[in-house]
Write an enzyme that holds these catalytic residues in place. Structure first.
Site, PDB file in Angstrom:
ATOM      1  N   LEU A  54       0.879  -1.167   0.000  1.00 39.64           N
ATOM      2  CA  LEU A  54       0.000   0.000   0.000  1.00 39.64           C
ATOM      3  C   LEU A  54       0.918   1.219   0.000  1.00 39.64           C
ATOM      4  CD1 LEU A  54      -2.808  -0.670   2.672  1.00 39.64           C
ATOM      5  CD2 LEU A  54      -3.029  -0.806   0.187  1.00 39.64           C
ATOM      6  N   ASP A  55       0.522   2.266  -0.726  1.00 42.06           N
ATOM      7  CA  ASP A  55       1.294   3.501  -0.708  1.00 42.06           C
ATOM      8  C   ASP A  55       1.395   4.029   0.721  1.00 42.06           C
ATOM      9  OD1 ASP A  55       1.438   3.412  -3.456  1.00 42.06           O
ATOM     10  OD2 ASP A  55      -0.310   4.702  -3.738  1.00 42.06           O
ATOM     11  N   ARG A  56       2.432   4.793   0.960  1.00 46.73           N
ATOM     12  CA  ARG A  56       2.656   5.351   2.296  1.00 46.73           C
ATOM     13  C   ARG A  56       1.429   6.093   2.830  1.00 46.73           C
ATOM     14  NH1 ARG A  56       7.772   9.276   3.986  1.00 46.73           N
ATOM     15  NH2 ARG A  56       7.346   9.330   6.219  1.00 46.73           N
TER      16      ARG A  56
END
Length: 229
Positions: A54-56
């Site tokens: 998952l993106d930050r």
């Protein structure tokens, strides 16, 4: 503060990843001091393997395997699009009731890949906040299902249809992001991985994991008088 564990058995563990937390160390974000991988490993006292990313700035369901063998099986499911995913996002503008975004995306090496996203609109809002030439600001809460698993697929797809996700600095709207940061101190992206469905890689039993929305997302929904789905 311990990570919120959503699912845990002998082979897998899923957390509700907070917005802003990196999955693991990265040369791109040298400023980060905490990572989901290490935090979860320390919390459980065992080695964990991230089965997807998952993106930050994206919050929500993040799945880990507890062995390399299970991790390999789970990663294969993700690669073969055998894992169903559902996301919630707040985007700019009023979106159609339902829509299919069929728009190929380029890999870093330039190769085009098919990419398909289906979404439906759950709520719409109009705030008495002028922006640019518009006397008010409009937003939509959408439920999105990526049918393919391309990098930044939802972020790129919603930008492509001119309804970028609020807080997306790379693909989003700079004016909107600046407004939310200055007026409401929002420093994250309003994208949340809400649900995962898959066949358990060991038992083959269906697994359905849900992640409740987190405070920043709920705060923005309250601001827009949107009810929780």
């Amino acid at each position: 503060m311990p990570l919120d564990i959503l699912f845990h058995d002998d082979h897998l563990v899923a957390i509700n990843k907070p917005h802003g937390l990196l999955v693991h160390q990265s040369s791109i974000a040298r400023d980060a001091e905490e990572f989901a991988l290490q935090l979860l490993r320390d919390q459980l006292g065992v080695k964990v393997f991230p089965s997807h990313r998952l993106d930050r700035k994206t919050g929500g369901v993040l799945l880990f395997a507890l062995s390399k063998e299970v991790d390999k099986l789970m990663q294969m499911q993700f690669q073969d699009n055998r894992v169903n995913k559902k996301y919630l996002a707040i985007v700019r503008g009023h979106t159609p009731d339902e829509e299919e975004i069929d728009y190929p995306l380029r890999k870093e090496n330039g190769t085009l890949q098919d990419a398909l996203t289906r979404y439906k609109t759950l709520a719409r809002a109009e705030l008495d906040v002028p922006l640019g030439n518009h006397p008010t600001s409009r937003y939509s809460l959408v439920e999105a299902k990526p049918e393919t698993g391309r990098m930044h697929q939802l972020r790129k797809h919603f930008a492509h249809i001119f309804h970028p996700i609020i807080g997306d600095r790379t693909h989003g709207c700079n004016k909107q992001n600046k407004l939310f940061k200055e007026k409401w101190e929002l420093d994250t992206m309003l994208l949340h991985a809400s649900e995962l469905w898959f066949a358990h890689p060991v038992s083959n039993i269906p697994v359905h994991i849900k992640a409740p929305l987190q405070p920043e997302f709920l705060r923005m929904m309250a601001l827009m008088e949107m009810s929780e789905p």
